[in-house]
Design an enzyme around this catalytic site. Structure first.
Site, PDB file in Angstrom:
ATOM      1  N   SER A 210     -59.037   8.163 -14.982  1.00  0.00           N
ATOM      2  CA  SER A 210     -58.739   9.586 -15.168  1.00  0.00           C
ATOM      3  C   SER A 210     -59.982  10.423 -14.888  1.00  0.00           C
ATOM      4  O   SER A 210     -59.900  11.494 -14.290  1.00  0.00           O
ATOM      5  CB  SER A 210     -58.224   9.841 -16.581  1.00  0.00           C
ATOM      6  N   ARG A 214     -59.503  12.948 -11.846  1.00  0.00           N
ATOM      7  CA  ARG A 214     -59.489  14.372 -12.206  1.00  0.00           C
ATOM      8  C   ARG A 214     -60.462  15.145 -11.325  1.00  0.00           C
ATOM      9  O   ARG A 214     -60.114  16.153 -10.717  1.00  0.00           O
ATOM     10  CB  ARG A 214     -59.855  14.550 -13.672  1.00  0.00           C
ATOM     11  N   ASN A 218     -59.240  17.696  -8.309  1.00  0.00           N
ATOM     12  CA  ASN A 218     -59.561  19.125  -8.370  1.00  0.00           C
ATOM     13  C   ASN A 218     -60.337  19.582  -7.146  1.00  0.00           C
ATOM     14  O   ASN A 218     -60.043  20.604  -6.557  1.00  0.00           O
ATOM     15  CB  ASN A 218     -60.373  19.420  -9.626  1.00  0.00           C
TER      16      ASN A 218
END
Lengths: 287, 156
Positions: A210, A214, A218
């Site tokens: 994660s 992440r 992004n």
């Protein structure tokens, strides 16, 4: 932005120009085990030279500036830049104090490194998307992906290093037996050992994944939006229409830039804080 | 978007960067910050101590002043007492001196009086003898009438 590259692409393949433009921008400069047609890595033993170059460049910049500041510290009359660095240091140190139980001298420098490196690598995203690739193509470099954090290799490298530290400190603080117990008895107690093992393993593996995904997601999305905005002016710069599309592109680009400035800072901050939190969890005896 | 050996390169970069940041930036700077913190704490403690010292000194000065005042008052009282004593003594001395002088004068007067009396007695005797001789038309033989004369003189 992107006018020249795009118009070339549009001339070459008509309607496929937009796709090709984006594809071109999302392709790393690959050496080693690479596909000769798509220029994507086809095996593990390939190097994304652009990612490595910018990653190391920014790392070197941090070390150089850090060395300059660190070797000319003045406790009584801090210069402007020293003040700024002190502020960042203080900020990171506060985060560590607030979230990290106990004391480990590695955590704070690690957090600071993550924050600075991730932030500066993310910051490459704010450089106009076509500027560096165009300069590179002028030098004969066909592909250049400027932002290292839009390469999963970079984000995964960091999150796996953090994961290794988490495992190391878990073993060190909880002991091998304690760490094993966490896998056996963690969410549901001693009557669901098989379920517990699966759950805890997923939970532990989700941490680095994660973290990496992440940041990567992004920044990749942010980069893509910059590319799309760059396309607005590009596809329609013909005649009077440019009078409309060009200002729109500028306004959108500026808007996304300002918003993205927030995103890149936030992502660097999140990566740092989650690292502290995960390592903090590794340092607590009882889960 | 394959995972490649780039991962390893970036891991090395990351680990090296952590090491360098700790070495060149975090270490010196946190040491400096700790030193500064200590210095500020020391300064504040010194200021606090100074304040405390000042309070103590003020208190002591007040006490000293009070003692000095009390001592001055005591000294003044003593001086007054002493002055009174001196005045009293002087008065007593003066009185004694006066009395002495008075006594001396009186003694002198008495002595003078006695002397005058003796003189007068002698003169009176001679005058009386002369008077008697005139009356008797002859000389009084002091020897033969000595007894009478002495008797007369004693009566005067």
């Amino acid at each position: 932005m992107g006018d020249r590259v795009l118009s070339e692409a549009a001339h070459n393949s008509g309607g496929g120009g937009t796709v090709e433009y984006i594809q071109h921008h999302l392709t790393n400069l690959c050496v080693g085990d690479c596909d000769p047609v798509t220029h994507q890595a086809s095996g593990f033993w390939a190097l994304h030279l652009d990612t490595i170059f910018f990653g190391y460049l920014i790392a070197a910049l941090i070390v150089f500036v850090g060395w300059r500041v660190g070797s000319s510290l003045n406790p009584d009359k801090p210069s402007g830049f020293q003040n700024f660095v002190e502020m960042i240091l203080d900020f990171v140190s506060t985060q560590v104090k607030d979230t990290f139980p106990g004391h480990n001298p590695l955590i704070a420098p690690l957090a600071l490194t993550i924050f600075l490196w991730v932030f500066l690598m993310n910051f490459m995203d704010l450089i106009p998307v076509d500027l560096l690739p165009m300069l590179a193509s002028g030098l004969g470099i066909p592909y250049l992906k400027v932002v290292p954090t839009t390469d999963l290799n970079t984000t995964l490298a960091m999150s796996l290093t953090v994961f290794a530290l988490v495992v190391f400190y878990s073993l060190k603080v909880k002991g091998p037996v304690g760490y094993l117990k966490m896998f056996l008895f963690h969410p549901f107690g001693k009557f669901f050992i098989p379920v517990n093992i699966v759950m805890t393993t997923i939970e532990e593996l989700a941490k680095p994944l994660s973290l990496a995904l992440r940041l990567f997601g992004n920044l990749f999305a942010g980069e893509l939006v910059f590319l799309l905005i760059a396309l607005i002016g590009g596809t329609l710069t013909v005649g009077a229409a440019a009078l409309f599309w060009f200002p729109l592109q500028v306004v959108l680009d500026l808007g996304w830039l300002i918003f993205h400035l927030l995103v890149i800072t936030l992502q660097a901050f999140i990566f740092m804080v989650l690292t502290i939190v995960y390592l903090g969890m590794a340092h607590t005896e009882e889960h | 978007m394959n995972i490649t050996a780039t991962l390893i390169a970036q891991m090395i970069a990351f680990v090296l960067l952590i090491w360098f940041v700790n070495k060149v930036l975090w270490g010196p700077m946190s040491a400096m910050l700790a030193e500064r913190q200590k210095r500020i704490a020391d300064g504040l403690a010194a200021a606090e101590k100074g304040k405390h010292d000042l309070e103590l000194a003020e208190k002591r000065a007040k006490e000293e002043l009070q003692t000095a005042k009390a001592k001055a008052a005591e000294i003044m009282a003593q001086a007054e007492k002493r002055a009174n004593a001196i005045v009293d003594e002087a008065r007593v001395n003066a009185r004694a001196e006066g009395e002495r002088q008075l006594a001396a004068a009186q003694a002198e007067i008495e002595r003078e009086t006695n002397r005058a009396k003796e003189q007068l007695r002698g003169q009176v005797a001679s005058v009386a003898m002369a008077g008697a001789a005139r009356i008797l038309k002859r000389e009084i033989d002091a020897k033969s009438h000595g007894e009478v004369l002495n008797d007369v003189i004693a009566q005067i």
